[in-house]
Design a protein around this motif. Sequence first.
Motif, PDB file in Angstrom:
ATOM      1  N   ILE A   1      55.265  14.985  -0.156  1.00  0.00           N
ATOM      2  CA  ILE A   1      55.084  14.911   1.293  1.00  0.00           C
ATOM      3  C   ILE A   1      53.707  14.376   1.674  1.00  0.00           C
ATOM      4  O   ILE A   1      53.384  14.275   2.854  1.00  0.00           O
ATOM      5  CB  ILE A   1      55.311  16.279   1.945  1.00  0.00           C
ATOM      6  CG1 ILE A   1      54.273  17.291   1.463  1.00  0.00           C
ATOM      7  CG2 ILE A   1      56.719  16.774   1.689  1.00  0.00           C
ATOM      8  CD1 ILE A   1      54.352  18.626   2.195  1.00  0.00           C
ATOM      9  N   SER A   2      52.901  14.044   0.668  1.00  0.00           N
ATOM     10  CA  SER A   2      51.558  13.527   0.946  1.00  0.00           C
ATOM     11  C   SER A   2      51.633  12.046   1.328  1.00  0.00           C
ATOM     12  O   SER A   2      52.343  11.264   0.696  1.00  0.00           O
ATOM     13  CB  SER A   2      50.662  13.692  -0.279  1.00  0.00           C
ATOM     14  OG  SER A   2      49.460  12.971  -0.123  1.00  0.00           O
ATOM     15  N   PRO A   3      50.858  11.608   2.340  1.00  0.00           N
ATOM     16  CA  PRO A   3      50.839  10.190   2.709  1.00  0.00           C
ATOM     17  C   PRO A   3      49.859   9.365   1.878  1.00  0.00           C
ATOM     18  O   PRO A   3      49.749   8.150   2.068  1.00  0.00           O
ATOM     19  CB  PRO A   3      50.402  10.220   4.173  1.00  0.00           C
ATOM     20  CG  PRO A   3      49.480  11.398   4.243  1.00  0.00           C
ATOM     21  CD  PRO A   3      50.045  12.419   3.284  1.00  0.00           C
ATOM     22  N   ASN A   4      49.138   9.993   0.986  1.00  0.00           N
ATOM     23  CA  ASN A   4      48.075   9.305   0.246  1.00  0.00           C
ATOM     24  C   ASN A   4      48.659   8.327  -0.770  1.00  0.00           C
ATOM     25  O   ASN A   4      49.608   8.660  -1.493  1.00  0.00           O
ATOM     26  CB  ASN A   4      47.186  10.326  -0.475  1.00  0.00           C
ATOM     27  CG  ASN A   4      46.649  11.369   0.481  1.00  0.00           C
ATOM     28  OD1 ASN A   4      46.318  11.067   1.629  1.00  0.00           O
ATOM     29  ND2 ASN A   4      46.565  12.612   0.025  1.00  0.00           N
ATOM     30  N   ARG A   5      48.047   7.140  -0.842  1.00  0.00           N
ATOM     31  CA  ARG A   5      48.539   6.142  -1.787  1.00  0.00           C
ATOM     32  C   ARG A   5      47.438   5.126  -2.089  1.00  0.00           C
ATOM     33  O   ARG A   5      46.510   4.938  -1.301  1.00  0.00           O
ATOM     34  CB  ARG A   5      49.754   5.414  -1.226  1.00  0.00           C
ATOM     35  CG  ARG A   5      49.466   4.673   0.063  1.00  0.00           C
ATOM     36  CD  ARG A   5      50.681   3.926   0.546  1.00  0.00           C
ATOM     37  NE  ARG A   5      50.340   3.102   1.701  1.00  0.00           N
ATOM     38  CZ  ARG A   5      51.082   2.098   2.141  1.00  0.00           C
ATOM     39  NH1 ARG A   5      52.186   1.791   1.503  1.00  0.00           N
ATOM     40  NH2 ARG A   5      50.720   1.403   3.197  1.00  0.00           N
ATOM     41  N   ILE A   6      47.575   4.457  -3.250  1.00  0.00           N
ATOM     42  CA  ILE A   6      46.671   3.377  -3.646  1.00  0.00           C
ATOM     43  C   ILE A   6      47.547   2.216  -4.123  1.00  0.00           C
ATOM     44  O   ILE A   6      48.345   2.378  -5.046  1.00  0.00           O
ATOM     45  CB  ILE A   6      45.705   3.811  -4.765  1.00  0.00           C
ATOM     46  CG1 ILE A   6      44.860   5.009  -4.315  1.00  0.00           C
ATOM     47  CG2 ILE A   6      44.809   2.639  -5.160  1.00  0.00           C
ATOM     48  CD1 ILE A   6      43.977   5.564  -5.419  1.00  0.00           C
ATOM     49  N   MET A   7      47.374   1.049  -3.510  1.00  0.00           N
ATOM     50  CA  MET A   7      48.130  -0.142  -3.899  1.00  0.00           C
ATOM     51  C   MET A   7      47.261  -0.982  -4.840  1.00  0.00           C
ATOM     52  O   MET A   7      46.120  -1.304  -4.511  1.00  0.00           O
ATOM     53  CB  MET A   7      48.536  -0.956  -2.677  1.00  0.00           C
ATOM     54  CG  MET A   7      49.353  -2.202  -3.012  1.00  0.00           C
ATOM     55  SD  MET A   7      49.801  -3.143  -1.534  1.00  0.00           S
ATOM     56  CE  MET A   7      50.916  -1.983  -0.755  1.00  0.00           C
ATOM     57  N   ILE A   8      47.803  -1.336  -6.008  1.00  0.00           N
ATOM     58  CA  ILE A   8      47.040  -2.038  -7.044  1.00  0.00           C
ATOM     59  C   ILE A   8      47.741  -3.348  -7.364  1.00  0.00           C
ATOM     60  O   ILE A   8      48.950  -3.372  -7.628  1.00  0.00           O
ATOM     61  CB  ILE A   8      46.932  -1.171  -8.314  1.00  0.00           C
ATOM     62  CG1 ILE A   8      46.285   0.174  -7.973  1.00  0.00           C
ATOM     63  CG2 ILE A   8      46.149  -1.894  -9.395  1.00  0.00           C
ATOM     64  CD1 ILE A   8      46.366   1.182  -9.087  1.00  0.00           C
ATOM     65  N   THR A   9      46.984  -4.442  -7.371  1.00  0.00           N
ATOM     66  CA  THR A   9      47.494  -5.765  -7.733  1.00  0.00           C
ATOM     67  C   THR A   9      46.832  -6.213  -9.027  1.00  0.00           C
ATOM     68  O   THR A   9      45.596  -6.260  -9.115  1.00  0.00           O
ATOM     69  CB  THR A   9      47.213  -6.788  -6.622  1.00  0.00           C
ATOM     70  OG1 THR A   9      47.832  -6.350  -5.420  1.00  0.00           O
ATOM     71  CG2 THR A   9      47.762  -8.151  -7.005  1.00  0.00           C
ATOM     72  N   LEU A  10      47.660  -6.543 -10.042  1.00  0.00           N
ATOM     73  CA  LEU A  10      47.127  -6.958 -11.334  1.00  0.00           C
ATOM     74  C   LEU A  10      46.817  -8.448 -11.350  1.00  0.00           C
ATOM     75  O   LEU A  10      47.346  -9.214 -10.546  1.00  0.00           O
ATOM     76  CB  LEU A  10      48.121  -6.636 -12.449  1.00  0.00           C
ATOM     77  CG  LEU A  10      47.883  -5.294 -13.158  1.00  0.00           C
ATOM     78  CD1 LEU A  10      48.128  -4.152 -12.189  1.00  0.00           C
ATOM     79  CD2 LEU A  10      48.772  -5.166 -14.373  1.00  0.00           C
TER      80      LEU A  10
END
Length: 297
Positions: free
Chosen positions: A172-181
Amino acid sequence: MLAKRWHPDKNPGSLHAEEKFKEIAEAYEVLSDPMLRRQHDIKLQYGKLYDPSVIFGEKAGSSTDKRDRRKAKPEYSDEYLAWRQNKKTRDMRLRRKLLVGMIVAFVAWVGAAQWFESYLDEQRRLTTLEIERRLHAQPQSTAFAAMQKETVIDNLDSPYESFFGPDGYDWISPNRIMITLGSRDAVICLEEADKPNRTIRNEFLYAGNTFTLNGIPYGRYRLKIYEGSNWFNELKLAGGKVKGGFRQNGRFFRVNHTFIFKEATAANPNPVSSDTIGLDNLPWPTEPLEANAFFGR
């Protein structure tokens, strides 16, 4: 003066005087009433404007007379009214038929679209099965089969799950990290920035792809990365404690940036809950690591 002159009492037995007196009385009645006088003047000027049967001083015809006069017109005849009612009925039936036709056509279109999508899915499944059947039917050398087994990652999401343990999620957490290689494959590890610095997530990503670490629990975190090419399942790292790694261009490093995820409060109702990074263009410095430090707990 005329009334006195032609009064019957002044002219007893004279029929002419009696008629004159009646005309004078009628004229006086008309002239003394503004409405009757106006009607009289209009009648004199436009003798053909009114029907000769109109009697001054009486009310206009009743509503029944008006309806009769209206029916006498062609556009209000019984035949015309009946035709008009029939036309309205036909128009309503036509509209209902069009509406029903549109609904049936829409339902048919939706059904056809679903059937076609199912048909395509089935064709894709059959194509995949056919490809697999042909691959299995082809003879393979023992060396090639062994090499293929060695270079396949059994679990693309978490190749080191057996070492770091199950991934940590807060759904239920909105926290996120988007990673592009960039141009190399990589294993992305999310570790706690504070003691005991546990690694709660580890994901394998292919070069050029983008992946989002979702459901990150609230707290402070850092990223440590192991990148390279030509993955080999049998490669041993960290003194043999870890199995699986890159045979070419492998390097371990940590991104010197702390990701802080806080819950919303009255003082800070919109805290930062997401971030985006690209490994080929990091905005923060990096710190090289040894394999033992990378896999340390």
